[in-house]
Design a protein around this motif. Sequence first.
Motif, PDB file in Angstrom:
ATOM      1  N   THR A   1       7.422  -8.120   1.155  1.00  0.00           N
ATOM      2  CA  THR A   1       7.410  -7.201   1.980  1.00  0.00           C
ATOM      3  C   THR A   1       8.006  -7.422   3.433  1.00  0.00           C
ATOM      4  O   THR A   1       8.611  -6.567   4.163  1.00  0.00           O
ATOM      5  CB  THR A   1       6.072  -6.077   2.169  1.00  0.00           C
ATOM      6  N   PHE A   2       7.336  -8.378   3.886  1.00  0.00           N
ATOM      7  CA  PHE A   2       7.728  -8.702   5.381  1.00  0.00           C
ATOM      8  C   PHE A   2       9.173  -9.087   5.465  1.00  0.00           C
ATOM      9  O   PHE A   2       9.797  -8.780   6.528  1.00  0.00           O
ATOM     10  CB  PHE A   2       6.704  -9.840   6.023  1.00  0.00           C
ATOM     11  N   GLU A   3       9.624  -9.848   4.442  1.00  0.00           N
ATOM     12  CA  GLU A   3      10.956 -10.270   4.495  1.00  0.00           C
ATOM     13  C   GLU A   3      12.043  -9.116   4.406  1.00  0.00           C
ATOM     14  O   GLU A   3      12.952  -9.195   4.917  1.00  0.00           O
ATOM     15  CB  GLU A   3      11.229 -11.221   3.297  1.00  0.00           C
ATOM     16  N   VAL A   4      11.543  -8.036   3.660  1.00  0.00           N
ATOM     17  CA  VAL A   4      12.370  -6.857   3.452  1.00  0.00           C
ATOM     18  C   VAL A   4      12.449  -6.191   4.836  1.00  0.00           C
ATOM     19  O   VAL A   4      13.506  -5.665   5.229  1.00  0.00           O
ATOM     20  CB  VAL A   4      11.864  -5.935   2.547  1.00  0.00           C
ATOM     21  N   ILE A   5      11.355  -6.230   5.510  1.00  0.00           N
ATOM     22  CA  ILE A   5      11.122  -5.610   6.844  1.00  0.00           C
ATOM     23  C   ILE A   5      12.233  -6.377   8.117  1.00  0.00           C
ATOM     24  O   ILE A   5      12.934  -5.762   8.614  1.00  0.00           O
ATOM     25  CB  ILE A   5       9.821  -5.436   7.502  1.00  0.00           C
ATOM     26  N   ILE A   6      12.227  -7.681   7.971  1.00  0.00           N
ATOM     27  CA  ILE A   6      13.060  -8.254   8.680  1.00  0.00           C
ATOM     28  C   ILE A   6      14.479  -8.089   8.469  1.00  0.00           C
ATOM     29  O   ILE A   6      15.158  -8.222   9.276  1.00  0.00           O
ATOM     30  CB  ILE A   6      12.687  -9.826   8.741  1.00  0.00           C
TER      31      ILE A   6
ATOM     32  N   GLY B   1      -3.755  -4.158   2.120  1.00  0.00           N
ATOM     33  CA  GLY B   1      -5.200  -4.197   1.963  1.00  0.00           C
ATOM     34  C   GLY B   1      -5.471  -3.492   0.894  1.00  0.00           C
ATOM     35  O   GLY B   1      -6.576  -3.548   0.353  1.00  0.00           O
ATOM     36  N   PHE B   2      -4.757  -2.365   0.517  1.00  0.00           N
ATOM     37  CA  PHE B   2      -5.025  -1.527  -0.794  1.00  0.00           C
ATOM     38  C   PHE B   2      -4.835  -2.271  -2.053  1.00  0.00           C
ATOM     39  O   PHE B   2      -5.512  -2.412  -3.038  1.00  0.00           O
ATOM     40  CB  PHE B   2      -4.237  -0.217  -0.783  1.00  0.00           C
ATOM     41  N   SER B   3      -3.680  -3.086  -2.090  1.00  0.00           N
ATOM     42  CA  SER B   3      -3.154  -3.869  -3.521  1.00  0.00           C
ATOM     43  C   SER B   3      -3.638  -5.062  -3.544  1.00  0.00           C
ATOM     44  O   SER B   3      -3.704  -5.800  -4.684  1.00  0.00           O
ATOM     45  CB  SER B   3      -1.637  -3.770  -3.583  1.00  0.00           C
ATOM     46  N   GLY B   4      -3.814  -5.864  -2.281  1.00  0.00           N
ATOM     47  CA  GLY B   4      -4.121  -7.262  -2.297  1.00  0.00           C
ATOM     48  C   GLY B   4      -2.839  -8.151  -2.454  1.00  0.00           C
ATOM     49  O   GLY B   4      -3.162  -9.254  -2.413  1.00  0.00           O
ATOM     50  N   THR B   5      -1.802  -7.601  -2.440  1.00  0.00           N
ATOM     51  CA  THR B   5      -0.709  -8.507  -2.334  1.00  0.00           C
ATOM     52  C   THR B   5       0.479  -7.807  -1.502  1.00  0.00           C
ATOM     53  O   THR B   5       0.455  -6.930  -1.079  1.00  0.00           O
ATOM     54  CB  THR B   5       0.027  -8.543  -3.866  1.00  0.00           C
ATOM     55  N   ASP B   6       1.352  -8.682  -1.026  1.00  0.00           N
ATOM     56  CA  ASP B   6       2.484  -8.301  -0.229  1.00  0.00           C
ATOM     57  C   ASP B   6       3.959  -8.272  -1.010  1.00  0.00           C
ATOM     58  O   ASP B   6       4.970  -8.307  -0.556  1.00  0.00           O
ATOM     59  CB  ASP B   6       2.616  -9.149   1.003  1.00  0.00           C
ATOM     60  N   HIS B   7       3.927  -8.201  -2.197  1.00  0.00           N
ATOM     61  CA  HIS B   7       5.038  -8.036  -3.088  1.00  0.00           C
ATOM     62  C   HIS B   7       5.355  -6.594  -2.832  1.00  0.00           C
ATOM     63  O   HIS B   7       4.515  -5.504  -2.928  1.00  0.00           O
ATOM     64  CB  HIS B   7       4.665  -8.440  -4.559  1.00  0.00           C
ATOM     65  N   VAL B   8       6.938  -6.297  -2.923  1.00  0.00           N
ATOM     66  CA  VAL B   8       7.279  -5.000  -2.833  1.00  0.00           C
ATOM     67  C   VAL B   8       6.936  -4.302  -4.017  1.00  0.00           C
ATOM     68  O   VAL B   8       6.622  -2.821  -3.887  1.00  0.00           O
ATOM     69  CB  VAL B   8       8.934  -4.987  -2.859  1.00  0.00           C
ATOM     70  N   ASP B   9       6.802  -4.692  -5.317  1.00  0.00           N
ATOM     71  CA  ASP B   9       6.440  -3.945  -6.342  1.00  0.00           C
ATOM     72  C   ASP B   9       4.760  -3.863  -6.585  1.00  0.00           C
ATOM     73  O   ASP B   9       4.449  -2.866  -7.185  1.00  0.00           O
ATOM     74  CB  ASP B   9       7.053  -4.515  -7.742  1.00  0.00           C
ATOM     75  N   GLY B  10       3.982  -4.317  -5.708  1.00  0.00           N
ATOM     76  CA  GLY B  10       2.874  -4.389  -5.940  1.00  0.00           C
ATOM     77  C   GLY B  10       1.838  -5.177  -6.753  1.00  0.00           C
ATOM     78  O   GLY B  10       0.717  -4.992  -6.893  1.00  0.00           O
TER      79      GLY B  10
ATOM     80  N   PHE C   1       6.724   0.283   9.959  1.00  0.00           N
ATOM     81  CA  PHE C   1       6.696  -0.350   8.984  1.00  0.00           C
ATOM     82  C   PHE C   1       5.760  -1.666   8.593  1.00  0.00           C
ATOM     83  O   PHE C   1       5.381  -1.628   7.560  1.00  0.00           O
ATOM     84  CB  PHE C   1       8.302  -0.964   8.581  1.00  0.00           C
ATOM     85  N   LEU C   2       5.571  -2.197   9.691  1.00  0.00           N
ATOM     86  CA  LEU C   2       4.532  -3.270   9.825  1.00  0.00           C
ATOM     87  C   LEU C   2       3.141  -2.936   9.388  1.00  0.00           C
ATOM     88  O   LEU C   2       2.513  -3.414   8.789  1.00  0.00           O
ATOM     89  CB  LEU C   2       4.646  -4.106  10.949  1.00  0.00           C
ATOM     90  N   VAL C   3       2.903  -1.561  10.178  1.00  0.00           N
ATOM     91  CA  VAL C   3       1.704  -1.103   9.758  1.00  0.00           C
ATOM     92  C   VAL C   3       1.474  -0.367   8.509  1.00  0.00           C
ATOM     93  O   VAL C   3       0.443  -0.548   7.750  1.00  0.00           O
ATOM     94  CB  VAL C   3       1.372   0.304  10.736  1.00  0.00           C
ATOM     95  N   VAL C   4       2.418  -0.073   7.863  1.00  0.00           N
ATOM     96  CA  VAL C   4       2.471   0.386   6.293  1.00  0.00           C
ATOM     97  C   VAL C   4       2.502  -0.616   5.482  1.00  0.00           C
ATOM     98  O   VAL C   4       1.646  -0.725   4.446  1.00  0.00           O
ATOM     99  CB  VAL C   4       3.425   1.383   6.072  1.00  0.00           C
ATOM    100  N   MET C   5       2.966  -1.789   5.793  1.00  0.00           N
ATOM    101  CA  MET C   5       2.959  -2.942   4.983  1.00  0.00           C
ATOM    102  C   MET C   5       1.540  -3.515   5.242  1.00  0.00           C
ATOM    103  O   MET C   5       0.997  -3.924   4.245  1.00  0.00           O
ATOM    104  CB  MET C   5       3.800  -3.950   5.511  1.00  0.00           C
ATOM    105  N   LEU C   6       0.881  -3.743   6.272  1.00  0.00           N
ATOM    106  CA  LEU C   6      -0.484  -4.022   6.236  1.00  0.00           C
ATOM    107  C   LEU C   6      -1.424  -3.312   5.522  1.00  0.00           C
ATOM    108  O   LEU C   6      -2.565  -3.571   4.824  1.00  0.00           O
ATOM    109  CB  LEU C   6      -1.231  -4.149   7.753  1.00  0.00           C
TER     110      LEU C   6
END
Length: 113
Positions: A25-30, A99-108, A90-95
């Motif tokens: 997710t972070f790479e997508v935001i950048i 927190g909800f899914s436990g991963t930072d992958h785009v597909d969850g 976007f960074l707040v939504v990513m965090l």
Amino acid sequence: MEAVIAFAIGILCSSGIWLLLRPRTFEVIIGLSLISYAVNLFMFAMGRLKVGAEPILRSGSIGISWYADPLPQALVLTAIVIGFAMTALFLVVMLASRGFSGTDHVDGKKEED
């Protein structure tokens, strides 16, 4: 000067697209930020690249072609402010998503080892 600006726009856009295709997710935001910077640079370059041009019209001037165009500068300034706010959102939504899914992958989904 035009070649340097065109090269910078191409590098920013291609790097942004490459980062958009990454699974994190972070790479997508950048990547989105880099593409917005490329668009801002393109809009700024459309206002004619002039070095040392006067920004204000004076009476008895030769012609309007000797001055810098203020509209692209105003549009780019507005786009920078909006882009900064969207990146923060976007960074707040990513965090929150992490927190909800436990991963930072785009597909969850979690990474498979």
